[in-house]
Design an enzyme around this catalytic site. Structure first.
Site, PDB file in Angstrom:
ATOM      1  N   LYS A 207       0.832  -1.202   0.000  1.00 48.71           N
ATOM      2  CA  LYS A 207       0.000   0.000   0.000  1.00 48.71           C
ATOM      3  C   LYS A 207       0.879   1.271   0.000  1.00 48.71           C
ATOM      4  O   LYS A 207       2.099   1.190   0.003  1.00 48.71           O
ATOM      5  CB  LYS A 207      -0.947  -0.025   1.202  1.00 48.71           C
ATOM      6  CG  LYS A 207      -1.870  -1.263   1.237  1.00 48.71           C
ATOM      7  CD  LYS A 207      -2.783  -1.301   0.045  1.00 48.71           C
ATOM      8  CE  LYS A 207      -3.961  -2.249   0.125  1.00 48.71           C
ATOM      9  NZ  LYS A 207      -3.731  -3.625   0.535  1.00 48.71           N
TER      10      LYS A 207
HETATM   11  C1  LIG Z   1      -9.841  -3.557  -0.777  1.00 47.99           C
HETATM   12  C2  LIG Z   1      -9.168  -4.147   0.425  1.00 47.99           C
HETATM   13  N1  LIG Z   1      -9.857  -4.253   1.560  1.00 47.99           N
HETATM   14  C3  LIG Z   1      -9.293  -4.758   2.677  1.00 47.99           C
HETATM   15  C4  LIG Z   1      -7.994  -5.216   2.683  1.00 47.99           C
HETATM   16  C5  LIG Z   1      -7.429  -5.822   3.933  1.00 47.99           C
HETATM   17  O1  LIG Z   1      -6.330  -5.102   4.408  1.00 47.99           O
HETATM   18  P1  LIG Z   1      -5.178  -5.856   5.244  1.00 47.99           P
HETATM   19  O2  LIG Z   1      -4.379  -6.686   4.317  1.00 47.99           O
HETATM   20  O3  LIG Z   1      -4.383  -4.710   5.837  1.00 47.99           O
HETATM   21  O4  LIG Z   1      -5.864  -6.652   6.303  1.00 47.99           O
HETATM   22  C6  LIG Z   1      -7.237  -5.120   1.529  1.00 47.99           C
HETATM   23  C7  LIG Z   1      -5.839  -5.592   1.520  1.00 47.99           C
HETATM   24  O5  LIG Z   1      -5.245  -5.968   0.576  1.00 47.99           O
HETATM   25  C8  LIG Z   1      -7.837  -4.584   0.358  1.00 47.99           C
HETATM   26  O6  LIG Z   1      -7.149  -4.494  -0.790  1.00 47.99           O
END
Ligand SMILES: Cc1ncc(COP(=O)(O)O)c(C=O)c1O
Length: 408
Positions: A207
């Site tokens: 990210k």
């Molecule tokens: C659209 C979206 N929502 C939620 C998440 C979840 O985030 P995390 O990986 O920090 O738990 C991601 C992670 O890739 C994502 O791309």
């Protein structure tokens, strides 16, 4: 029309790496990766030498700086974007019997957070241009059980927030914006983070900024902020440092929460990373502009579209293949690009097509034709802050080489 497999009468370009030719690059280029500076390392080490490894001064500092950056009154940190989504679903009051409407073209965590609360995710199809939640079919899905709307800013392009918020206000619903792709994006001149009731971010290494794992919920509502803070701390009303500072031992658990606390050293990393967010965004926007300009003349490539009222954050650069103009399907083109050492990826397998969702809810495919059709066409190209100009040129060359070989 379904993509046709490579047909025997069409000659295969001999120099494709997948057919034994020289790859465009000698080394593998990933689709995303973190940028860590010496000041990041120093900031983390400084916390490791301090008294507070978990909730300490850096947590509040990071949250305040983040809230200011995204234009929200409050920001509450979590151990991941997924934990942040879970907390937002809890704070929105989702419970068994409720429904939340979301897009199928997302990472499973977006819909899973609704299930964590015992509520039901309801999918609606996406807009053909942005691949974001389409407000028109969404209106038809609203029932007396609907409590929340969960748009996703796919690839970093904000969803149609004005229309979604208008629908939400009309029906008394809460909007949780999944902006895990969209830190730094703007919508109608406003920053993503201060627009929806709650906006969720992720700090996974691919990210815009990273804390290793980590996430944040931004909100303008002080009651939501308080519930979010308690939820990440077992549902307890104070944290250990507050009690130590107040010379107090007494605490109360007021609801069933979790331990989703982001450690102090992770917040120190986040604070340093945040200082370079603008630089990161500028680089991603420059790479996106270069890709888009290059692909204007490439048959078989449909570049991502950008609506006039937004400034996307470009977490991803997802092209769609114009399969009617190609003799191969997405799978073959994906493998050919990987053989050229270009780390392409696919975002996303529509959530309702995962075995868990098929088994639990009876989806069979065909329910959301725009998202499903897009899935057959999508390929995410490498996109990250530290990509050199030569890396970008390699991706463009590989796309041109592979698509020319499979041109109809
Ligand atoms: C659209 C979206 N929502 C939620 C998440 C979840 O985030 P995390 O990986 O920090 O738990 C991601 C992670 O890739 C994502 O791309």
């Amino acid at each position: 029309m379904k993509a046709v497999s490579i047909s025997p009468e069409i000659p295969i370009a001999k120099d494709l790496a997948i057919h034994g030719g020289e790859p465009v690059r000698a080394t593998f280029l990933p689709y995303g990766r973190q940028s860590i500076s010496e000041s990041d390392i120093e900031a983390v080490v400084e916390v490791l030498r301090s008294d507070w490894l978990t909730t300490g001064p850096k947590v509040a500092e990071f949250e305040e700086a983040f809230a200011a950056r995204v234009g929200a009154a409050y920001a509450v940190s979590f151990t991941s974007g997924t934990a942040a989504l879970h907390a937002a679903a809890f704070t929105a009051g989702l419970k068994p019997g409720d429904e939340a409407i979301t897009t199928p073209l997302t990472f499973a965590a977006t819909a899973n957070c609704v299930l964590y609360q015992g509520a039901q995710p309801v999918f609606t199809d996406v807009c053909p241009d942005t691949l974001n939640l389409d407000p028109d079919p969404l209106q038809k899905q609203i029932s007396s059980r609907t409590r929340a709307l969960l748009p996703v800013d796919y690839a970093g392009h904000p969803a149609d927030l004005a229309a979604i918020l208008e629908i939400a206000h009309r029906h008394g619903l809460i909007v949780i914006e999944d902006a895990c792709h969209a830190l730094g994006a703007e919508y109608n001149g406003r920053r993503v983070g201060g627009i929806a009731d709650m906006t969720v971010f992720s700090f996974h290494p691919v990210k815009h900024i990273t804390t290793g794992e980590g996430g944040m919920v931004a909100t303008n509502d002080p009651k939501f902020a308080e519930t979010l803070r308690r939820f990440r701390n077992h549902g307890i009303s104070t944290d250990a440092r507050q009690r130590q500072n107040a010379g107090q031992w007494h605490y109360e658990m007021v609801f069933l929460g979790f331990n989703y606390r982001l450690p102090d050293f992770a917040c120190a990393l986040g604070l340093e990373q945040l200082k370079r967010l603008d630089e990161n965004l500028a680089r991603r926007r420059a790479i996106a502009a270069r890709y888009t300009a290059a692909f204007r003349g490439t048959p078989g490539v449909i570049a991502p579209s950008v609506r006039p009222d937004v400034n996307p954050a470009w977490h991803l650069y997802p092209i769609r293949l114009d399969l009617e103009r190609l003799t191969a399907d997405r799978g073959e083109i994906f493998r050919a690009l990987r053989a050229e050492n270009i780390g392409v990826n696919v975002h996303y397998i529509p959530v309702h097509l995962h075995p868990y969702y098929r088994d639990q809810f009876g989806y069979q495919g065909g329910e959301f034709p725009i998202a499903e059709r897009a899935y057959d066409q999508l390929i995410s190209l490498p996109m990250f802050h530290a990509m050199a100009d030569q890396d970008v040129a390699d991706v463009i060359r590989a796309i041109e080489k592979v698509l020319a070989a499979f041109a109809r």
